[in-house]
Design an enzyme around this catalytic site. Structure first.
Site: not given
Ligand code: PMT
Length: 211
Positions: A21-23
């Site tokens: 995923s990412n931030r």
């Protein structure tokens, strides 16, 4: 207007407990949805996995992966006049996902990935008179890269987002962006709340909506 907004990250599961995923926290996309609803627009918000409450008056559709988000955008776009793709969509997913938690002993040290579809490019044939707005989260030369994505993805407007600053980009309540369209000079905005960035995007959409 009927406005479709995407927000947050996508999760690309390897098994039920592990994912790529990412931030993204969804704050920017939820602020756009809130700004649109406050101005009386009908808003559908397609949200990746985030912990934010739904803004009042907004219809929310929760999704997990990029493929889920693509499916939701394809289903909802025909009923909307504008699409604002603020979500940080994962470009890759594991080539194989297991229905059960993988044992450490069954896993390889190298992860095989396959590309996710580009949502904006996939729905481009449905664009018609609709306004399409994208975001460009950049760490290098935000304006040049945003200009490239504006043309590459056939957008009306792109929001260049320099995510190297601590008070802008991921996970904070403020942002510093530049609005870039094909027809007007870039409009750099000062540091402001994400809600005010949302209001600026709404003003642009209201000026450019095609009757
Ligand atoms: O959620 P927050 O914590 O508030 O953070 C906000 C943000 C930094 C995530 C947001 O402001 C932002 O910049 N969102 C876009 C991030 C991004 O993924 O940009 P990109 O350069 O990878 O993608 C460019 C555009 O194509 C985006 O509109 C994206 O939604 C879209 N895209 C990307 C990949 C893909 N497979 N399909 C897409 O449609």
């Amino acid at each position: 207007m009927q406005i479709l907004v995407t927000a947050g990250p996508t999760r690309e599961h390897l098994d039920p407990v592990r994912f790529l995923s990412n931030r993204s926290t969804g704050k920017m996309g939820f602020a756009i949805a809130q700004a649109a609803a406050e101005r009386g627009h009908a808003v559908t918000l397609i949200a990746g996995p985030v912990t934010l409450p739904t803004p009042p008056g907004v219809t929310r559709v929760d999704v997990v992966s990029a493929l889920d988000m693509l499916d939701a955008v394809q289903r909802h776009l025909p009923q909307h006049d504008a699409l604002v793709m603020c979500a940080a969509v994962a470009d890759w997913r594991p080539a194989r996902a297991s229905a059960n938690k993988l044992k450490k002993s069954d896993m390889q040290p190298v992860l095989m990935l396959e590309p996710n579809p580009d949502i904006l490019k996939t729905v481009r044939p449905l664009k018609g008179a609709r306004l399409f707005v994208g975001f460009a989260a950049e760490t290098g030369d935000p304006l040049a890269e945003a200009q490239r994505k504006l043309a590459d993805k056939g957008l009306d407007l792109i929001i260049a987002n320099d995510v190297t600053q601590p008070d802008a980009g991921f996970a904070v309540d403020t942002n510093r962006v530049t609005l870039i369209s094909a027809t007007e000079p870039p409009a750099g905005l000062p540091l402001m709340s994400k809600l005010d960035v949302g209001r600026a995007i709404l003003s642009w959409l209201e000026r450019h909506v095609r009757a």
